[in-house]
Design a protein around this motif. Structure first.
Motif, PDB file in Angstrom:
ATOM      1  N   PRO A 120      81.932  88.137  20.695  1.00  0.00           N
ATOM      2  CA  PRO A 120      82.980  88.562  21.328  1.00  0.00           C
ATOM      3  C   PRO A 120      83.856  89.671  20.390  1.00  0.00           C
ATOM      4  CG  PRO A 120      83.012  86.093  21.399  1.00  0.00           C
ATOM      5  CD  PRO A 120      81.788  86.646  20.398  1.00  0.00           C
ATOM      6  N   PHE A 121      83.727  89.902  19.349  1.00  0.00           N
ATOM      7  CA  PHE A 121      84.410  90.704  18.500  1.00  0.00           C
ATOM      8  C   PHE A 121      83.597  92.159  18.485  1.00  0.00           C
ATOM      9  CE2 PHE A 121      85.815  86.708  17.031  1.00  0.00           C
ATOM     10  CZ  PHE A 121      86.925  86.724  17.052  1.00  0.00           C
ATOM     11  N   VAL A 122      82.493  92.289  19.220  1.00  0.00           N
ATOM     12  CA  VAL A 122      81.672  93.445  19.281  1.00  0.00           C
ATOM     13  C   VAL A 122      81.926  94.184  20.722  1.00  0.00           C
ATOM     14  CG1 VAL A 122      79.331  94.510  18.924  1.00  0.00           C
ATOM     15  CG2 VAL A 122      80.170  92.607  17.462  1.00  0.00           C
ATOM     16  N   SER A 123      82.009  95.238  20.740  1.00  0.00           N
ATOM     17  CA  SER A 123      82.367  96.154  22.090  1.00  0.00           C
ATOM     18  C   SER A 123      81.221  96.129  22.820  1.00  0.00           C
ATOM     19  CB  SER A 123      82.799  97.481  21.715  1.00  0.00           C
ATOM     20  OG  SER A 123      82.764  98.179  22.892  1.00  0.00           O
ATOM     21  N   VAL A 161      76.291  83.146  16.408  1.00  0.00           N
ATOM     22  CA  VAL A 161      76.111  84.329  17.394  1.00  0.00           C
ATOM     23  C   VAL A 161      77.174  84.420  18.484  1.00  0.00           C
ATOM     24  CG1 VAL A 161      74.877  86.294  18.415  1.00  0.00           C
ATOM     25  CG2 VAL A 161      73.796  85.041  16.625  1.00  0.00           C
ATOM     26  N   THR A 162      77.357  83.195  19.212  1.00  0.00           N
ATOM     27  CA  THR A 162      78.169  83.296  20.080  1.00  0.00           C
ATOM     28  C   THR A 162      79.640  83.309  19.814  1.00  0.00           C
ATOM     29  OG1 THR A 162      78.027  80.924  20.310  1.00  0.00           O
ATOM     30  CG2 THR A 162      76.437  81.992  21.824  1.00  0.00           C
ATOM     31  N   GLU A 163      79.819  83.110  18.527  1.00  0.00           N
ATOM     32  CA  GLU A 163      81.368  83.012  18.122  1.00  0.00           C
ATOM     33  C   GLU A 163      81.448  84.416  17.714  1.00  0.00           C
ATOM     34  OE1 GLU A 163      82.155  79.838  15.549  1.00  0.00           O
ATOM     35  OE2 GLU A 163      81.684  78.192  17.098  1.00  0.00           O
ATOM     36  N   THR A 164      80.483  85.266  17.095  1.00  0.00           N
ATOM     37  CA  THR A 164      80.674  86.481  16.735  1.00  0.00           C
ATOM     38  C   THR A 164      80.887  87.690  17.672  1.00  0.00           C
ATOM     39  OG1 THR A 164      79.421  85.882  14.788  1.00  0.00           O
ATOM     40  CG2 THR A 164      79.597  88.149  14.903  1.00  0.00           C
ATOM     41  N   THR A 179      83.858 100.790  12.682  1.00  0.00           N
ATOM     42  CA  THR A 179      84.927 101.570  13.488  1.00  0.00           C
ATOM     43  C   THR A 179      85.232 100.455  14.550  1.00  0.00           C
ATOM     44  OG1 THR A 179      83.868 103.520  12.963  1.00  0.00           O
ATOM     45  CG2 THR A 179      85.397 103.249  15.139  1.00  0.00           C
ATOM     46  N   PHE A 180      86.563 100.251  14.899  1.00  0.00           N
ATOM     47  CA  PHE A 180      87.165  99.612  15.779  1.00  0.00           C
ATOM     48  C   PHE A 180      87.842 100.359  16.742  1.00  0.00           C
ATOM     49  CE2 PHE A 180      86.947  97.013  11.780  1.00  0.00           C
ATOM     50  CZ  PHE A 180      86.660  95.702  12.248  1.00  0.00           C
ATOM     51  N   ASP A 239      91.167  96.524  25.984  1.00  0.00           N
ATOM     52  CA  ASP A 239      91.795  95.468  26.752  1.00  0.00           C
ATOM     53  C   ASP A 239      92.842  94.468  25.741  1.00  0.00           C
ATOM     54  OD1 ASP A 239      90.854  96.241  29.231  1.00  0.00           O
ATOM     55  OD2 ASP A 239      89.304  94.834  28.801  1.00  0.00           O
ATOM     56  N   ASP A 240      93.695  95.145  24.607  1.00  0.00           N
ATOM     57  CA  ASP A 240      94.392  94.594  23.893  1.00  0.00           C
ATOM     58  C   ASP A 240      93.822  93.958  22.790  1.00  0.00           C
ATOM     59  OD1 ASP A 240      96.700  95.666  24.871  1.00  0.00           O
ATOM     60  OD2 ASP A 240      97.003  93.895  26.424  1.00  0.00           O
ATOM     61  N   ALA A 241      92.532  93.987  22.595  1.00  0.00           N
ATOM     62  CA  ALA A 241      91.898  93.528  21.465  1.00  0.00           C
ATOM     63  C   ALA A 241      91.097  94.577  20.724  1.00  0.00           C
ATOM     64  CB  ALA A 241      90.658  92.539  22.067  1.00  0.00           C
ATOM     65  N   TRP A 242      90.982  94.424  19.293  1.00  0.00           N
ATOM     66  CA  TRP A 242      90.145  95.424  18.495  1.00  0.00           C
ATOM     67  C   TRP A 242      88.665  94.921  18.361  1.00  0.00           C
ATOM     68  CZ3 TRP A 242      92.210  99.974  17.171  1.00  0.00           C
ATOM     69  CH2 TRP A 242      93.404 100.021  17.234  1.00  0.00           C
ATOM     70  N   LEU A 243      87.905  95.609  18.880  1.00  0.00           N
ATOM     71  CA  LEU A 243      86.460  95.488  18.961  1.00  0.00           C
ATOM     72  C   LEU A 243      85.779  96.259  18.095  1.00  0.00           C
ATOM     73  CD1 LEU A 243      85.881  94.515  22.764  1.00  0.00           C
ATOM     74  CD2 LEU A 243      86.510  93.061  20.970  1.00  0.00           C
ATOM     75  N   VAL A 244      84.560  95.900  17.439  1.00  0.00           N
ATOM     76  CA  VAL A 244      83.791  96.859  16.668  1.00  0.00           C
ATOM     77  C   VAL A 244      82.810  97.708  17.654  1.00  0.00           C
ATOM     78  CG1 VAL A 244      81.919  97.039  15.055  1.00  0.00           C
ATOM     79  CG2 VAL A 244      83.588  94.845  14.885  1.00  0.00           C
ATOM     80  N   THR A 245      82.960  99.022  17.417  1.00  0.00           N
ATOM     81  CA  THR A 245      82.413  99.867  18.260  1.00  0.00           C
ATOM     82  C   THR A 245      80.950 100.561  17.648  1.00  0.00           C
ATOM     83  OG1 THR A 245      83.562 101.538  17.853  1.00  0.00           O
ATOM     84  CG2 THR A 245      84.137 100.302  19.786  1.00  0.00           C
TER      85      THR A 245
END
Length: 110
Positions: free
Chosen positions: A6-9, A1-4, A86-87, A91-97
């Motif tokens: 950071p990609f989630v808003s 989970v800790t690796e996943t 939806t991404f 801050d210059d990163a694409w995050l799942v929202t």
């Protein structure tokens, strides 16, 4: 989970009423009950909504062994899912929202 995560808003929310904290718990439970997870991902479509937002439709097969091809889905009894994510650019990163998912069938992958 800790690796996943950071990609989630931090602003994540979905139609199921889950926020980022609830999604973290959901993923933790899945990872605990499935010690080995291998993914076979098919990107069906990516749609640009704006310069700061995109939507992606994915088919994801999850199995306990590496999946090299769609033909292995039945042999490995993979969990099959259809995701619409939806991404947003933050801050210059694409995050799942936001996201929705449902069960898929092996025919969806063909």
């Amino acid at each position: 989970v800790t690796e996943t995560m950071p990609f989630v808003s931090r602003e994540y929310s979905d139609q199921g009423g889950r926020d980022r904290k609830m999604l973290t718990k959901l993923l933790a439970g899945y990872f605990i009950s499935h010690q080995n997870i291998h993914l076979l991902v098919q990107v069906k479509e990516v749609t640009t909504i704006s310069d700061e937002q995109v939507r992606a439709e994915l088919l994801v097969a999850m199995a306990g062994k590496p999946l090299d091809s769609v033909s292995q889905l039945i042999d490995y009894r993979a969990d099959l899912h259809h995701f619409e994510l939806t991404f947003n650019k933050e801050d210059d990163a694409w995050l799942v929202t936001a996201g929705t998912w449902r069960r898929a069938s092996h025919t969806d992958f063909l």
